[in-house]
Structure formats: structure tokens, C-alpha cells
Design a protein around this motif. Structure first.
Motif, PDB file in Angstrom:
ATOM      1  N   UNK A  78       0.843  -1.194   0.000  1.00  0.00           N
ATOM      2  CA  UNK A  78       0.000   0.000   0.000  1.00  0.00           C
ATOM      3  C   UNK A  78       0.883   1.252   0.000  1.00  0.00           C
ATOM      4  N   UNK A  79       1.891   1.281   0.859  1.00  0.00           N
ATOM      5  CA  UNK A  79       2.793   2.430   0.904  1.00  0.00           C
ATOM      6  C   UNK A  79       3.483   2.634  -0.442  1.00  0.00           C
ATOM      7  N   UNK A 127      -2.510   3.384  10.848  1.00  0.00           N
ATOM      8  CA  UNK A 127      -3.683   3.729  11.660  1.00  0.00           C
ATOM      9  C   UNK A 127      -4.963   3.170  11.043  1.00  0.00           C
ATOM     10  N   UNK A 128      -5.092   3.304   9.734  1.00  0.00           N
ATOM     11  CA  UNK A 128      -6.283   2.773   9.067  1.00  0.00           C
ATOM     12  C   UNK A 128      -6.341   1.254   9.183  1.00  0.00           C
ATOM     13  N   UNK A 129      -5.195   0.600   9.033  1.00  0.00           N
ATOM     14  CA  UNK A 129      -5.150  -0.855   9.162  1.00  0.00           C
ATOM     15  C   UNK A 129      -5.554  -1.275  10.580  1.00  0.00           C
ATOM     16  N   UNK A 154      -7.505  -2.827  -1.310  1.00  0.00           N
ATOM     17  CA  UNK A 154      -8.091  -1.779  -2.147  1.00  0.00           C
ATOM     18  C   UNK A 154      -8.697  -0.676  -1.292  1.00  0.00           C
ATOM     19  N   UNK A 155      -9.409  -1.060  -0.263  1.00  0.00           N
ATOM     20  CA  UNK A 155     -10.019  -0.073   0.631  1.00  0.00           C
ATOM     21  C   UNK A 155      -8.941   0.697   1.400  1.00  0.00           C
ATOM     22  N   UNK A 165      -6.424   5.656   2.711  1.00  0.00           N
ATOM     23  CA  UNK A 165      -5.131   6.178   3.151  1.00  0.00           C
ATOM     24  C   UNK A 165      -4.654   7.350   2.303  1.00  0.00           C
ATOM     25  N   UNK A 166      -5.295   7.589   1.182  1.00  0.00           N
ATOM     26  CA  UNK A 166      -4.973   8.769   0.371  1.00  0.00           C
ATOM     27  C   UNK A 166      -5.440  10.041   1.052  1.00  0.00           C
ATOM     28  N   UNK A 167      -6.403   9.920   1.945  1.00  0.00           N
ATOM     29  CA  UNK A 167      -7.008  11.069   2.595  1.00  0.00           C
ATOM     30  C   UNK A 167      -6.448  11.234   4.002  1.00  0.00           C
ATOM     31  N   UNK A 168      -6.392  12.485   4.501  1.00  0.00           N
ATOM     32  CA  UNK A 168      -5.948  12.698   5.870  1.00  0.00           C
ATOM     33  C   UNK A 168      -6.850  11.969   6.860  1.00  0.00           C
TER      34      UNK A 168
END
Length: 66
Positions: free
Chosen positions: A22-23, A44-46, A54-55, A60-63
């Protein structure tokens, strides 16, 4: 940095691979100085329960908090 990693918890090799993929896919969209924040956001999202790659890419593109 090591202290932050300990706070985040331990990840098994497959989780590290997922987070790395993802990174790697997102890092070119961010300036070099923004990449630490990106890595933190992905983790954090994980940890918030987003396990689908995909999600995880999408959110993660967004703050955080949006």
C-alpha cells in the motif's frame, strides 16, 4: 521512530507485506516530507480495521478523520 513502532504493535510478515504494498503504491503521490505521515496513516487505518488492500489504498490517500 522505534518508540512509535512499538506503540503500533507487532505485525506478522503478511501484514508487513500488505502495508508495504500500500505504501509503495501511494508514496509517489506524496512529497518526501509527507511520507512519514502517509505511513502512519496507513498503519492507523489498518489498525482501525481496514484490512482489504483496495479499501486501505483508498482511505489512506485522505488525511485521518475524513
Amino acid at each position: 521512530m522505534r518508540h512509535k513502532a512499538r506503540e503500533a504493535g507487532n505485525f506478522d510478515p503478511s501484514e508487513v507485506e500488505l502495508l508495504g504494498r500500500v505504501f509503495d503504491q501511494l508514496k509517489m503521490d506524496f512529497r518526501t516530507e509527507e511520507r512519514d505521515a502517509l505511513a502512519s496513516r496507513i498503519i492507523a487505518n489498518y489498525m482501525a480495521g481496514i484490512k482489504d488492500e483496495t479499501e486501505l489504498l483508498s482511505v489512506s490517500k485522505q488525511p485521518l478523520g475524513r
